[in-house]
Scaffold this motif. Structure first.
Motif, PDB file in Angstrom:
ATOM      1  N   SER A 296       0.830  -1.197   0.000  1.00 16.47           N
ATOM      2  CA  SER A 296       0.000   0.000   0.000  1.00 16.47           C
ATOM      3  C   SER A 296       0.864   1.247   0.000  1.00 16.47           C
ATOM      4  CB  SER A 296      -0.940  -0.010   1.208  1.00 16.47           C
ATOM      5  OG  SER A 296      -1.815  -1.093   1.136  1.00 16.47           O
ATOM      6  N   ALA A 297       1.938   1.225   0.803  1.00 12.63           N
ATOM      7  CA  ALA A 297       2.840   2.373   0.828  1.00 12.63           C
ATOM      8  C   ALA A 297       3.486   2.568  -0.537  1.00 12.63           C
ATOM      9  CB  ALA A 297       3.922   2.146   1.891  1.00 12.63           C
ATOM     10  N   PHE A 298       3.897   1.451  -1.165  1.00 11.93           N
ATOM     11  CA  PHE A 298       4.549   1.543  -2.463  1.00 11.93           C
ATOM     12  C   PHE A 298       3.606   2.125  -3.502  1.00 11.93           C
ATOM     13  CE2 PHE A 298       6.701  -0.173  -6.252  1.00 11.93           C
ATOM     14  CZ  PHE A 298       7.990   0.259  -5.963  1.00 11.93           C
TER      15      PHE A 298
ATOM     16  N   GLU B 120      -6.075  -9.071  -7.739  1.00 10.68           N
ATOM     17  CA  GLU B 120      -6.378  -7.911  -8.578  1.00 10.68           C
ATOM     18  C   GLU B 120      -6.495  -6.626  -7.778  1.00 10.68           C
ATOM     19  OE1 GLU B 120     -10.016  -9.076 -10.383  1.00 10.68           O
ATOM     20  OE2 GLU B 120      -9.104 -10.501 -11.782  1.00 10.68           O
ATOM     21  N   ALA B 121      -6.594  -6.726  -6.459  1.00 11.60           N
ATOM     22  CA  ALA B 121      -6.840  -5.548  -5.626  1.00 11.60           C
ATOM     23  C   ALA B 121      -5.537  -4.838  -5.269  1.00 11.60           C
ATOM     24  CB  ALA B 121      -7.572  -5.955  -4.354  1.00 11.60           C
TER      25      ALA B 121
ATOM     26  N   THR C  16     -11.349  -2.673  -2.460  1.00 14.98           N
ATOM     27  CA  THR C  16     -12.364  -3.552  -3.044  1.00 14.98           C
ATOM     28  C   THR C  16     -13.359  -3.988  -1.984  1.00 14.98           C
ATOM     29  OG1 THR C  16     -10.696  -4.396  -4.590  1.00 14.98           O
ATOM     30  CG2 THR C  16     -12.747  -5.654  -4.391  1.00 14.98           C
ATOM     31  N   TYR C  17     -14.650  -3.915  -2.334  1.00 11.65           N
ATOM     32  CA  TYR C  17     -15.713  -4.400  -1.454  1.00 11.65           C
ATOM     33  C   TYR C  17     -16.278  -5.696  -2.027  1.00 11.65           C
ATOM     34  CZ  TYR C  17     -15.699   0.521   0.043  1.00 11.65           C
ATOM     35  OH  TYR C  17     -15.335   1.761   0.484  1.00 11.65           O
ATOM     36  N   LEU C  18     -16.422  -6.699  -1.180  1.00 13.01           N
ATOM     37  CA  LEU C  18     -17.042  -7.961  -1.572  1.00 13.01           C
ATOM     38  C   LEU C  18     -18.445  -7.997  -0.986  1.00 13.01           C
ATOM     39  CD1 LEU C  18     -14.068 -10.406  -0.814  1.00 13.01           C
ATOM     40  CD2 LEU C  18     -14.509  -9.074  -2.903  1.00 13.01           C
ATOM     41  N   TYR C  19     -19.454  -8.123  -1.858  1.00 13.36           N
ATOM     42  CA  TYR C  19     -20.848  -8.051  -1.433  1.00 13.36           C
ATOM     43  C   TYR C  19     -21.641  -9.268  -1.890  1.00 13.36           C
ATOM     44  CZ  TYR C  19     -20.310  -2.992  -0.550  1.00 13.36           C
ATOM     45  OH  TYR C  19     -19.932  -1.756  -0.076  1.00 13.36           O
ATOM     46  N   GLY C  20     -22.664  -9.606  -1.111  1.00  8.65           N
ATOM     47  CA  GLY C  20     -23.736 -10.452  -1.588  1.00  8.65           C
ATOM     48  C   GLY C  20     -24.800  -9.563  -2.204  1.00  8.65           C
ATOM     49  N   ARG C  21     -25.861 -10.173  -2.723  1.00 10.37           N
ATOM     50  CA  ARG C  21     -26.870  -9.400  -3.430  1.00 10.37           C
ATOM     51  C   ARG C  21     -27.530  -8.342  -2.543  1.00 10.37           C
ATOM     52  NH1 ARG C  21     -31.858 -11.421  -7.287  1.00 10.37           N
ATOM     53  NH2 ARG C  21     -32.895  -9.402  -7.406  1.00 10.37           N
ATOM     54  N   ARG C  22     -27.990  -8.739  -1.372  1.00  7.95           N
ATOM     55  CA  ARG C  22     -28.730  -7.804  -0.530  1.00  7.95           C
ATOM     56  C   ARG C  22     -27.865  -6.627  -0.085  1.00  7.95           C
ATOM     57  NH1 ARG C  22     -32.268 -11.775   3.503  1.00  7.95           N
ATOM     58  NH2 ARG C  22     -33.525 -12.764   1.862  1.00  7.95           N
TER      59      ARG C  22
ATOM     60  N   GLY D  82       2.916  -7.641  -2.070  1.00 10.63           N
ATOM     61  CA  GLY D  82       2.056  -8.453  -1.238  1.00 10.63           C
ATOM     62  C   GLY D  82       0.592  -8.103  -1.422  1.00 10.63           C
ATOM     63  N   MET D  83      -0.270  -9.120  -1.300  1.00 14.00           N
ATOM     64  CA  MET D  83      -1.700  -8.889  -1.465  1.00 14.00           C
ATOM     65  C   MET D  83      -2.302  -8.334  -0.188  1.00 14.00           C
ATOM     66  SD  MET D  83      -3.039 -12.071  -3.785  1.00 14.00           S
ATOM     67  CE  MET D  83      -2.386 -13.338  -2.707  1.00 14.00           C
ATOM     68  N   GLY D  84      -3.434  -7.636  -0.344  1.00 11.50           N
ATOM     69  CA  GLY D  84      -4.109  -7.059   0.799  1.00 11.50           C
ATOM     70  C   GLY D  84      -4.828  -8.105   1.631  1.00 11.50           C
ATOM     71  N   LYS D  85      -5.396  -7.642   2.752  1.00  6.84           N
ATOM     72  CA  LYS D  85      -6.124  -8.514   3.657  1.00  6.84           C
ATOM     73  C   LYS D  85      -7.617  -8.473   3.355  1.00  6.84           C
ATOM     74  CE  LYS D  85      -2.971  -8.191   7.620  1.00  6.84           C
ATOM     75  NZ  LYS D  85      -2.873  -7.854   9.079  1.00  6.84           N
ATOM     76  N   VAL D  86      -8.303  -9.571   3.665  1.00  2.00           N
ATOM     77  CA  VAL D  86      -9.760  -9.623   3.601  1.00  2.00           C
ATOM     78  C   VAL D  86     -10.277  -9.307   5.006  1.00  2.00           C
ATOM     79  CG1 VAL D  86     -11.781 -11.062   3.214  1.00  2.00           C
ATOM     80  CG2 VAL D  86      -9.792 -11.271   1.712  1.00  2.00           C
ATOM     81  N   ILE D  87     -11.049  -8.227   5.115  1.00  2.88           N
ATOM     82  CA  ILE D  87     -11.518  -7.735   6.400  1.00  2.88           C
ATOM     83  C   ILE D  87     -13.027  -7.954   6.515  1.00  2.88           C
ATOM     84  CG2 ILE D  87     -11.692  -5.708   7.907  1.00  2.88           C
ATOM     85  CD1 ILE D  87      -9.379  -4.480   6.209  1.00  2.88           C
ATOM     86  N   TYR D  88     -13.439  -8.633   7.560  1.00  2.52           N
ATOM     87  CA  TYR D  88     -14.868  -8.768   7.873  1.00  2.52           C
ATOM     88  C   TYR D  88     -15.227  -7.637   8.813  1.00  2.52           C
ATOM     89  CZ  TYR D  88     -19.200 -10.680   9.903  1.00  2.52           C
ATOM     90  OH  TYR D  88     -20.492 -10.858  10.348  1.00  2.52           O
ATOM     91  N   SER D  89     -15.934  -6.641   8.304  1.00  2.00           N
ATOM     92  CA  SER D  89     -16.307  -5.458   9.071  1.00  2.00           C
ATOM     93  C   SER D  89     -17.817  -5.464   9.261  1.00  2.00           C
ATOM     94  CB  SER D  89     -15.859  -4.183   8.333  1.00  2.00           C
ATOM     95  OG  SER D  89     -16.239  -3.030   9.034  1.00  2.00           O
ATOM     96  N   VAL D  90     -18.275  -5.449  10.524  1.00  2.00           N
ATOM     97  CA  VAL D  90     -19.705  -5.604  10.776  1.00  2.00           C
ATOM     98  C   VAL D  90     -20.095  -4.909  12.072  1.00  2.00           C
ATOM     99  CG1 VAL D  90     -19.357  -7.791  11.996  1.00  2.00           C
ATOM    100  CG2 VAL D  90     -21.566  -7.317  10.923  1.00  2.00           C
ATOM    101  N   ALA D  91     -21.308  -4.350  12.084  1.00  2.00           N
ATOM    102  CA  ALA D  91     -21.889  -3.817  13.315  1.00  2.00           C
ATOM    103  C   ALA D  91     -22.564  -4.958  14.064  1.00  2.00           C
ATOM    104  CB  ALA D  91     -22.906  -2.718  12.999  1.00  2.00           C
TER     105      ALA D  91
END
Length: 260
Positions: free
Chosen positions: A57-59, A189-190, A118-124, A73-82
């Motif tokens: 990211s810095a590069f 790709e991210a 990048t955001y990974l979403y389901g339909r809803r 290096g590839m980024g991390k997959v973050i599960y962010s939720v309330a």
């Protein structure tokens, strides 16, 4: 720097005594850049509790024209939720009004998205979040809403759905199946981190073992049932990397997933 070297190459052909000096200066420049990456990484960690991924990211931040041609290096997959205090994202009626953040929380969450590309979403979840691009009124709710809308529109979106016929926002593609291979492709790709949002898609991601970071926004409420934040039977070892409290009673806690 590479553009400068190309001009020098044209003006001083092979065999010229200028070349050794130019190569030496290039090496010094790259060494300085390496030091800058270390400083940027330390500053980023102090602010977010997370490290840059292999300084990728810095590069990309400092040298976007160079980084496109290099493997980083590839980024991390973050599960962010309330989440309610008893572990639900929505109550038994599907209501989540108790999780609506105030301006201070929105500002903090938007700042966190600086590392997310990048955001990974389901339909809803996609249908819910698409208003940040399709409804101009959403950006007028507050200054922080406008900032978030701009951030959301700049990011890439990958929507996983077997029933959605098409997407209707920019920088969005449709995937028919949520698999470990599809997530790996999205990561490759991210240019930054990825978030998987919504407990339904996140349930699959957690069970597949592709989540790297769990980030909970704990809300001061107990709802007694609803959509659970974590699937039954899930077992994870976690390491706390950040805790942040807000005046409205919400608490954000961030954990790295510890892999065996």
């Amino acid at each position: 720097m590479f553009a400068l070297m190309e001009v020098s190459r044209i003006q001083h052909p092979a065999g010229s005594p200028f070349l050794p000096a130019a190569i030496f200066l290039l090496g010094c420049g790259l060494a300085i850049l390496g030091s800058v990456f270390v400083v940027v990484d330390a500053m980023y960690f102090r602010r977010t509790g997370r490290r840059f991924q292999g300084t990728s990211s810095a590069f990309r931040l400092l040298c976007p024209s160079i980084s496109g041609g290099l493997s980083v290096g590839m980024g991390k997959v973050i599960y962010s939720v309330a989440s309610s205090l008893d572990g639900y994202n929505t109550d038994t009626q599907g209501n989540f009004s108790w999780a609506v953040p105030d301006e201070a929380v929105v500002a903090a969450l938007t700042a966190d998205l600086a590392s997310v590309s990048t955001y990974l979403y389901g339909r809803r979840m996609y249908e819910t979040m698409a208003i940040w691009e399709t409804d101009p009124a959403a950006a007028t709710w507050s200054p922080e809403s406008a900032h978030f809308a701009d951030t959301w529109k700049r990011a890439k979106k990958v929507v996983f759905s077997s029933s959605l016929e098409q997407t209707w926002t920019e920088r969005t593609r449709l995937e028919r199946a949520f698999t470990a291979e599809a997530v790996a492709r999205a990561k490759s790709e991210a240019p930054g981190d990825l978030t998987v949002e919504g407990p339904t898609l996140a349930r699959s991601a957690l069970l597949l073992g592709v989540v790297d970071v769990v980030e909970l926004l704990l809300c001061p409420v107990i709802v007694g049932g609803g959509t659970a934040v974590f699937p039954n039977g899930l077992s994870l070892d976690l390491r706390l990397v950040r805790e942040r409290r807000f005046d409205n009673g919400m608490v954000q806690i961030t954990y790295d997933v510890v892999r065996p």
